[in-house]
Design a protein around this motif. Structure first.
Motif, mmCIF file in Angstrom:
data_model
loop_
_atom_site.group_PDB
_atom_site.id
_atom_site.type_symbol
_atom_site.label_atom_id
_atom_site.label_comp_id
_atom_site.label_asym_id
_atom_site.label_seq_id
_atom_site.Cartn_x
_atom_site.Cartn_y
_atom_site.Cartn_z
ATOM 1 N N THR A 89 14.025 -25.164 21.046
ATOM 2 C CA THR A 89 15.094 -26.125 20.875
ATOM 3 C C THR A 89 16.351 -25.504 21.785
ATOM 4 O O THR A 89 17.400 -26.054 21.811
ATOM 5 C CB THR A 89 15.673 -25.773 19.446
ATOM 6 O OG1 THR A 89 15.997 -24.173 19.034
ATOM 7 C CG2 THR A 89 14.694 -26.207 18.320
ATOM 8 N N PRO A 97 18.874 -25.923 24.714
ATOM 9 C CA PRO A 97 19.356 -27.057 25.169
ATOM 10 C C PRO A 97 19.026 -27.045 26.585
ATOM 11 O O PRO A 97 19.299 -28.326 27.246
ATOM 12 C CB PRO A 97 20.862 -26.863 24.887
ATOM 13 C CG PRO A 97 21.081 -25.500 24.646
ATOM 14 C CD PRO A 97 19.827 -24.873 23.872
ATOM 15 N N GLU A 155 16.651 -32.186 24.697
ATOM 16 C CA GLU A 155 17.998 -32.806 24.393
ATOM 17 C C GLU A 155 17.705 -33.204 22.741
ATOM 18 O O GLU A 155 16.692 -32.826 22.263
ATOM 19 C CB GLU A 155 17.920 -34.280 25.079
ATOM 20 C CG GLU A 155 17.944 -34.219 26.731
ATOM 21 C CD GLU A 155 19.118 -33.465 27.174
ATOM 22 O OE1 GLU A 155 20.153 -33.382 26.259
ATOM 23 O OE2 GLU A 155 19.078 -33.158 28.300
ATOM 24 N N PRO A 156 19.170 -33.109 22.121
ATOM 25 C CA PRO A 156 18.862 -33.188 20.573
ATOM 26 C C PRO A 156 18.207 -34.161 19.896
ATOM 27 O O PRO A 156 17.586 -34.158 18.983
ATOM 28 C CB PRO A 156 20.590 -33.344 20.634
ATOM 29 C CG PRO A 156 21.275 -32.605 21.672
ATOM 30 C CD PRO A 156 20.421 -33.012 22.734
ATOM 31 N N TYR A 157 17.984 -35.448 20.832
ATOM 32 C CA TYR A 157 17.329 -36.423 20.193
ATOM 33 C C TYR A 157 15.918 -36.255 20.269
ATOM 34 O O TYR A 157 15.007 -36.965 20.021
ATOM 35 C CB TYR A 157 17.787 -37.832 20.716
ATOM 36 C CG TYR A 157 17.416 -37.993 22.324
ATOM 37 C CD1 TYR A 157 16.134 -38.867 22.681
ATOM 38 C CD2 TYR A 157 18.332 -37.535 23.581
ATOM 39 C CE1 TYR A 157 15.722 -38.881 24.107
ATOM 40 C CE2 TYR A 157 18.025 -37.840 24.568
ATOM 41 C CZ TYR A 157 16.850 -38.487 25.010
ATOM 42 O OH TYR A 157 16.309 -38.698 26.173
ATOM 43 N N ILE A 179 14.243 -33.551 19.639
ATOM 44 C CA ILE A 179 13.882 -32.099 18.532
ATOM 45 C C ILE A 179 13.945 -32.842 17.165
ATOM 46 O O ILE A 179 14.774 -33.579 16.807
ATOM 47 C CB ILE A 179 15.157 -31.230 18.726
ATOM 48 C CG1 ILE A 179 15.270 -30.798 20.316
ATOM 49 C CG2 ILE A 179 14.868 -29.792 17.804
ATOM 50 C CD1 ILE A 179 16.416 -29.639 20.484
ATOM 51 N N ASP A 180 13.099 -32.250 16.560
ATOM 52 C CA ASP A 180 12.609 -32.842 15.138
ATOM 53 C C ASP A 180 12.037 -31.856 14.326
ATOM 54 O O ASP A 180 11.533 -30.754 14.718
ATOM 55 C CB ASP A 180 11.914 -34.196 15.301
ATOM 56 C CG ASP A 180 12.433 -35.154 13.913
ATOM 57 O OD1 ASP A 180 12.819 -34.451 13.208
ATOM 58 O OD2 ASP A 180 12.220 -36.318 14.297
ATOM 59 N N ASN A 205 17.086 -27.829 11.764
ATOM 60 C CA ASN A 205 18.514 -26.983 11.905
ATOM 61 C C ASN A 205 18.254 -25.713 10.937
ATOM 62 O O ASN A 205 19.246 -24.741 10.846
ATOM 63 C CB ASN A 205 19.600 -27.811 11.484
ATOM 64 C CG ASN A 205 19.850 -28.701 12.444
ATOM 65 O OD1 ASN A 205 19.784 -28.612 13.846
ATOM 66 N ND2 ASN A 205 20.357 -29.868 12.056
ATOM 67 N N ALA A 238 9.819 -30.136 19.546
ATOM 68 C CA ALA A 238 10.609 -30.475 20.638
ATOM 69 C C ALA A 238 9.897 -30.842 21.858
ATOM 70 O O ALA A 238 8.985 -30.331 22.277
ATOM 71 C CB ALA A 238 11.621 -29.546 20.839
#
Length: 318
Positions: free
Chosen positions: A25, A27, A31-33, A35-36, A43, A103
């Motif tokens: 994860t 950065p 990118e945030p979008y 990652i899942d 989180n 990710a």
């Protein structure tokens, strides 16, 4: 074409599990979008992994499974599409009930997804086991998802992307351009402004020609080779605007002393690599040698005092 591989590593401690979750994860790599989490909140994945193990009293042994799905550089696929393929891959019965953090990484010349699977199934309490047939089913389904999107499926030896080590050795392996890429990527996140970035790059032996009246930045390696920032991949992450945005984020997230400490640690590690005769084959590419999780492991060891006399090296400029 996508290649599915299981990554063997130090996966028997909670510390290793926390590090690998932080790694996927990071950065600087994604990118945030992109990652899942599957059956878990991305989180809060680490805490959920631990809680599941405790609920079933299975806290020993293998803590996680780490696998990747990698796409060849010549595949015409976007990060968004790679994320959708990962979403579909996890719908296999193979993964039912397991908590998975994943990710898509965009920091290499090939897109790839990292999956970290909790070794204990949250629904059944059973530990992860994989048969040769299940592994082949997983690879076959990955191929099917790629074929459905018109991506290349390769099985022969010529042009085969399955041997990732050979690919990285050929296209990246110990190359000056890849070493430059790693230097810029790391200094991007260790600097608080343009001047700081140039100074940090100089400490690694690189010259930086960054002029306001020129569109591109020109880097000169310690051996005199020149390369513009538009030649680094992916180029949009190394534009002037992207670098300046990263510097602003660094100022918000970290104090000057924290950034300086990170930089000093990297320089110390570079010094160790370059001065250690065991690393003779890669001494001109220290950042390549310290790439990824290996860097974290080296840092942890050096913080304990292994391989470096901190009192002696304190204050040294490299």
């Amino acid at each position: 074409m996508a290649v599915v591989e299981f990554i063997n590593g130090k996966n028997k401690t909670y510390g290793a599990m926390k590090r690998v979750l932080a790694y996927i994860t990071n950065p600087a790599k994604t990118e945030p979008y992109l990652i899942d989490g599957y059956n878990c909140d991305i989180n809060n994945a680490y805490n959920q992994f631990v809680l599941t193990k405790r609920n079933y009293n299975k806290e020993t042994g293998r803590q996680y499974i780490h696998l990747t799905q990698s796409f060849a550089p010549y595949d015409k696929v976007t990060p968004e599409e790679v994320k959708k393929i990962a979403d579909e891959l996890l719908q296999m019965e193979f993964f039912k009930g397991f908590e998975i953090a994943y990710a898509v990484h965009t920091d290499r010349d090939h897109l790839h997804t990292h999956f970290v699977v909790n070794s204990v199934n949250a629904q059944t309490g059973r530990k992860w086991k994989q048969s040769a047939k299940q592994l082949q089913d997983l690879k076959d389904y990955s191929d099917e998802l790629c074929r459905k999107r018109g991506l290349i499926i390769t099985h022969g030896k010529k042009g085969n992307y399955k041997n990732r080590g050979e690919y990285r050795s050929r296209d990246r392996g110990q190359s000056w351009k890849y070493e430059l890429y790693l230097a810029v990527k790391k200094m991007k996140w260790y600097s608080k402004n343009k001047e700081d970035f140039i100074k940090n790059m100089e400490k690694l032996g690189y010259k930086v020609d960054w002029r306001d009246d020129r569109k591109y930045i020109t880097f000169t390696t310690p051996t005199g080779k020149k390369c513009r920032n538009r030649k680094l991949y992916p180029p949009e992450k190394f534009t002037k605007e992207a670098l300046l945005k990263a510097f602003d984020l660094n100022k918000q997230r970290a104090k000057d002393r924290e950034l300086k400490n990170r930089m000093e640690l990297v320089l110390s590690l570079v010094y160790v690599i370059q001065s250690n005769p065991d690393y003779d084959a890669v001494k001109n590419y220290p950042l390549t040698a310290l790439e990824g999780e290996a860097l974290k492991d080296e840092m942890a060891e050096l913080k304990k005092g292994k391989g470096l006399d901190w009192d002696k090296e304190k204050g040294r400029e490299f």
